[in-house]
Design a protein around this motif. Structure first.
Motif, PDB file in Angstrom:
ATOM      1  N   THR A 185     -27.126 -13.692  37.541  1.00 33.16           N
ATOM      2  CA  THR A 185     -26.445 -14.725  36.775  1.00 33.16           C
ATOM      3  C   THR A 185     -26.485 -14.479  35.455  1.00 33.16           C
ATOM      4  OG1 THR A 185     -26.855 -16.510  38.613  1.00 33.16           O
ATOM      5  CG2 THR A 185     -25.957 -17.108  36.659  1.00 33.16           C
ATOM      6  N   ARG A 186     -27.604 -14.108  35.041  1.00 31.82           N
ATOM      7  CA  ARG A 186     -27.619 -13.926  33.430  1.00 31.82           C
ATOM      8  C   ARG A 186     -26.993 -12.443  32.869  1.00 31.82           C
ATOM      9  NH1 ARG A 186     -33.705 -15.490  33.612  1.00 31.82           N
ATOM     10  NH2 ARG A 186     -34.064 -13.140  34.346  1.00 31.82           N
ATOM     11  N   GLU A 187     -26.985 -11.529  33.858  1.00 30.04           N
ATOM     12  CA  GLU A 187     -26.343 -10.543  33.556  1.00 30.04           C
ATOM     13  C   GLU A 187     -24.559 -10.752  33.602  1.00 30.04           C
ATOM     14  OE1 GLU A 187     -25.465  -6.781  32.254  1.00 30.04           O
ATOM     15  OE2 GLU A 187     -27.247  -7.834  32.002  1.00 30.04           O
ATOM     16  N   LEU A 188     -24.274 -11.285  34.518  1.00 28.82           N
ATOM     17  CA  LEU A 188     -22.941 -11.973  34.615  1.00 28.82           C
ATOM     18  C   LEU A 188     -22.271 -12.455  33.377  1.00 28.82           C
ATOM     19  CD1 LEU A 188     -22.593 -12.545  38.530  1.00 28.82           C
ATOM     20  CD2 LEU A 188     -21.974 -10.387  37.254  1.00 28.82           C
ATOM     21  N   GLN A 189     -23.302 -13.513  32.963  1.00 27.31           N
ATOM     22  CA  GLN A 189     -23.002 -14.397  31.811  1.00 27.31           C
ATOM     23  C   GLN A 189     -22.849 -13.600  30.671  1.00 27.31           C
ATOM     24  OE1 GLN A 189     -26.349 -17.375  31.741  1.00 27.31           O
ATOM     25  NE2 GLN A 189     -25.342 -18.782  33.096  1.00 27.31           N
ATOM     26  N   HIS A 190     -23.728 -12.321  30.591  1.00 32.62           N
ATOM     27  CA  HIS A 190     -23.544 -11.580  29.455  1.00 32.62           C
ATOM     28  C   HIS A 190     -22.111 -10.823  29.715  1.00 32.62           C
ATOM     29  CE1 HIS A 190     -24.775  -8.988  26.235  1.00 32.62           C
ATOM     30  NE2 HIS A 190     -24.090  -7.968  26.789  1.00 32.62           N
ATOM     31  N   TRP A 191     -21.610 -10.551  30.689  1.00 33.53           N
ATOM     32  CA  TRP A 191     -20.297  -9.828  30.847  1.00 33.53           C
ATOM     33  C   TRP A 191     -19.260 -10.806  30.559  1.00 33.53           C
ATOM     34  CZ3 TRP A 191     -20.442  -6.797  36.133  1.00 33.53           C
ATOM     35  CH2 TRP A 191     -21.491  -5.420  35.909  1.00 33.53           C
ATOM     36  N   TRP A 192     -19.506 -11.998  31.127  1.00 33.08           N
ATOM     37  CA  TRP A 192     -18.280 -13.006  30.691  1.00 33.08           C
ATOM     38  C   TRP A 192     -18.123 -13.001  29.293  1.00 33.08           C
ATOM     39  CZ3 TRP A 192     -14.407 -14.516  33.008  1.00 33.08           C
ATOM     40  CH2 TRP A 192     -13.603 -15.783  32.717  1.00 33.08           C
ATOM     41  N   SER A 193     -19.349 -13.451  28.696  1.00 35.96           N
ATOM     42  CA  SER A 193     -19.199 -13.606  27.208  1.00 35.96           C
ATOM     43  C   SER A 193     -18.625 -12.511  26.451  1.00 35.96           C
ATOM     44  CB  SER A 193     -20.790 -13.892  26.660  1.00 35.96           C
ATOM     45  OG  SER A 193     -21.617 -12.903  26.659  1.00 35.96           O
ATOM     46  N   HIS A 194     -18.737 -11.343  27.082  1.00 37.28           N
ATOM     47  CA  HIS A 194     -18.182 -10.284  26.057  1.00 37.28           C
ATOM     48  C   HIS A 194     -16.963  -9.626  26.751  1.00 37.28           C
ATOM     49  CE1 HIS A 194     -22.223 -10.264  24.528  1.00 37.28           C
ATOM     50  NE2 HIS A 194     -21.802  -9.262  23.836  1.00 37.28           N
TER      51      HIS A 194
END
Length: 709
Positions: free
Chosen positions: A406-415
């Motif tokens: 989830t943390r990595e997907l959040q980073h993807w979504w924020s960028h």
């Protein structure tokens, strides 16, 4: 962006809070590139933080503003740091409480105090449930006395002797390998499990003592030893955190590898002791100690994918601290650049081949941990009662698997706005195809293990203990052909005795007809004659039973080719089996959740183990309820099969199935010529179902099954 720049400008001209006065800066030698490095020791938490040349130069000028620190380093050294690098160091020191409390720190601490104690938070309980340590002893004085009293423990001669004795034990065990494996299998009982647990405690105690003694010999203080609980599983530990004071990586390597080396030496000596001792209590104890030590050292401690000894040995060999974190950071950036096309900077500059190795190591670590954490979650679920097991299972999955993803997907979504257009289109196309494949009804096959056997077969036994006279050779036989001829001398003697008695009675009857009282004695003699005749007929019938004929034409197969005429056979000893090779059926088991997609008459393909050509057939019957017992032990896991079973406590000799399976019977279209029976995999053409529908059905069945407390 302007607000962020203004914040940076404001901090750049303001000196950071001073360092804590109790911190200790330790020279840690040079890294693999030859650059100097240091360690910051926090005596309160007994933690060490490795820093490089740039961080050291910043600390040497601490007290000035970040901008002035940057300028002085650029003017006085070959380095050209950025302001962000200096501010990152300030944030790092503040995050780990290495700075004296300033106005900002005081406000932050006040806010934390206002929110309540840490133990009131769910995250605190989750962390301490997943991992916590319980110090038990402070062994520094004892360790120092042992090191001074027993210096020969660390000599090369001692190491060489243990190595040679361990190798000798392995060589001798290989020569008695069958005996060793049988002894290990026999040890798997309730008392054996308790013995293995005791051996585990001894092995781990020696393991941790090895760490502590080597650390003490090298001048490292062992603060305490105790028990660490990882997901409530107890493990002994030794606090050798001060090993980072050592300048040489070889010294740190000696401490980190000491536990495994002691355990391997213990395993080798215990193996040699098992070979040399006679069966008994000591021999069994050495067996438990040897097997436990070998498994722990090679299968668990040597793994570099968890923070066990193997990981620390690898980091010390490579002189590469924080290998997991740094490799993971490289792998995450690699994924972002490859999958999203993001132009992110690499966390650290590495040569291409080294970066590739770090990325592959990170992927292997993630895969290993995924399998391990799934196994731990399932173990936790089964160890506790259902309600608590479900909660703990969810915690394991969420904390160890879902949270990092989830943390990595959040980073993807924020960028997401920085992702190039071609990557967006490729992802949309791939997701669309995956969604289409998931929704289309493509799943048309249901599979399960099964056994192929003749529909009509007969195993022949002796009707009573008898002597073997003749037995037909294996091969094709016709109906009424004699398969086995047996004899029983007692039956033959009874038959001869009855015949002799009949001859006397018949002669007496012939003489009685002329006697005066013949009419009176005639009825009694006739009665004796009838009894003797009945006895003779019974003996002849028993003799006829000793000749076993084929009730139908088929293939005759002997069970024991060592049986020869003249041997005696018991009633429980099978003589052979007669198989009618015209019709062959398959008894298979499929998951209960899939049976609704099957129907009688459906086409099947059966793939025999060791064969590549499938056999065609059709379904003849489908079980109406869950199968309770396994009809063919060939499929049981204890006999090398795929199905987990346990012995039925009510019906001895029968195996109960652990999973919810439905029995399926199918019939081949053409005869099978490969033997009497064969195990394999049955594939049944079923009603079409999409992956989404299949997952929904599975999820609903799990919810229904697990909702019953």
């Amino acid at each position: 962006m302007a607000h962020h720049t203004a914040g940076v400008d404001e901090r750049s001209d303001r000196p950071p809070p001073p360092l804590r006065e109790d911190l200790v800066l330790v020279d840690a030698g040079r890294d693999r590139h030859g650059e100097p490095q240091w360690s910051i020791q926090d005596p309160v938490t007994n933690r060490f933080y490795r820093i490089g040349w740039l961080e050291f130069e910043c600390l040497a000028r601490w007290g000035a503003s970040p901008a002035r620190i940057r300028d002085e380093i650029a003017a006085q050294t070959p380095m050209q740091p950025s302001l962000e690098q200096v501010l990152e160091l300030v944030d790092f020191l503040e995050h780990h409480r290495l700075l004296r409390a300033g106005p900002d720190s005081t406000d932050r601490l006040a806010r934390e105090a206002a929110t309540g104690a840490a133990w009131r938070k769910l995250s605190w309980w989750l962390h301490h449930y997943l991992f916590f340590r319980l110090p038990l002893v402070r062994p520094q004085r004892f360790l120092g006395a042992v090191v001074r009293a027993l210096p020969w423990l660390f000599s090369r001669g001692m190491v060489t002797a243990v190595l040679l004795l361990g190798l000798l034990g392995l060589v001798l065990v290989v020569r008695r390998w069958d005996h060793f494996t049988h002894a290990v299998m026999d040890a798997f009982s309730m008392s054996g499990m308790l013995s293995f647990a005791c051996a585990l405690v001894v092995a781990k105690a020696c393991h941790e003592l090895g760490h502590a003694l080597v650390a003490t010999r090298l001048g490292v203080k062992v603060a305490h030893m105790g028990v660490a609980f990882i997901v409530l599983w107890p493990m002994l530990y030794t606090d050798t955190g001060e090993s980072w004071k050592l300048r040489r990586s070889r010294s740190r390597l000696a401490i980190s590898s000491a536990g495994m080396l002691v355990e391997l030496g213990l395993a080798g000596l215990a193996t040699l002791g098992w070979v040399l001792t006679e069966p008994g209590a000591v021999n069994s104890a050495l067996l438990y100690l040897a097997t436990t030590s070998w498994v722990l050292s090679l299968a668990i401690n040597a793994s570099p994918f968890m923070r066990f000894d193997g990981y620390f040995v690898l980091t010390d060999l490579l002189d590469f601290p924080n290998l997991h974190e740094r490799a993971g950071a490289q792998a995450r950036v690699w994924l972002r650049r490859r999958l999203l096309g993001l132009d992110e900077a690499w966390p650290e500059p590495f040569p291409r081949h080294q970066r590739r190795s770090l990325v592959l190591f990170a992927f292997a670590t993630w895969l290993y941990r995924l399998v391990l954490f799934l196994g731990i979650a399932l173990a936790v679920y089964h160890l506790f009662f259902k309600a608590l097991g479900i909660v703990l299972f969810a915690v394991e999955i969420a904390w160890f698997i879902l949270m990092p993803v989830t943390r990595e997907l959040q980073h993807w979504w924020s960028h997401r706005r920085a992702v190039p257009r071609r990557f967006r289109l490729a992802w949309l196309l791939a997701l669309g195809l995956l969604l289409l494949l998931a929704c289309l009804p493509l799943q048309t096959r249901v599979s399960g293990p099964g056994v192929l056997h003749a529909e009509r077969e007969l195993t022949l036994y002796s009707p009573f203990p008898a002597r073997l006279e003749t037995i037909a050779a294996t091969g094709r036989v016709e109906r009424e052909a004699a398969l086995v001829r047996l004899s029983e001398p007692d039956i033959r003697r009874r038959e001869l005795a009855q015949e002799s008695e009949l001859d006397l009675l018949e002669a007496e009857l012939a003489g009685l007809l002329d006697a005066d009282d013949g009419r009176n004695r005639d009825s009694a003699t006739l009665a004796l004659h009838r009894v003797s005749e009945s006895g003779r007929q019974a003996a002849r019938r028993e003799q006829q039973r000793l000749v076993i004929n084929a009730p139908f034409a088929g293939e005759w197969q002997r069970f024991d080719r060592q049986q020869t005429p003249g041997q005696w056979v018991a009633t429980q000893e099978p003589l052979g089996v007669l198989v009618a090779p015209s019709t062959w059926v398959i008894d298979a088991y499929v998951p209960q959740d899939e049976v609704h997609r099957l129907s009688p008459g459906a086409r099947v393909r059966f793939l025999v183990e060791g064969h590549t050509r499938p056999l065609a057939g059709h379904v003849t019957s489908i079980g109406a309820t869950r199968a309770e017992h396994l009809s063919h032990t060939l499929l049981a896991a204890r006999h090398g099969g795929p199905l987990s079973t346990y012995e039925d406590p009510e019906e001895r000799g029968k195996l109960r199935l652990e999973r919810a399976l439905i029995a399926i019977e199918a019939r081949l279209d053409s005869p099978w010529t490969g033997g009497r029976q064969a195990a394999g995999q049955l594939h049944i053409d079923a009603e079409r179902q999409s992956l989404v529908g299949q997952f929904t059905t599975w999820l609903a069945s799990v919810v229904i099954r697990e909702s019953g407390f």
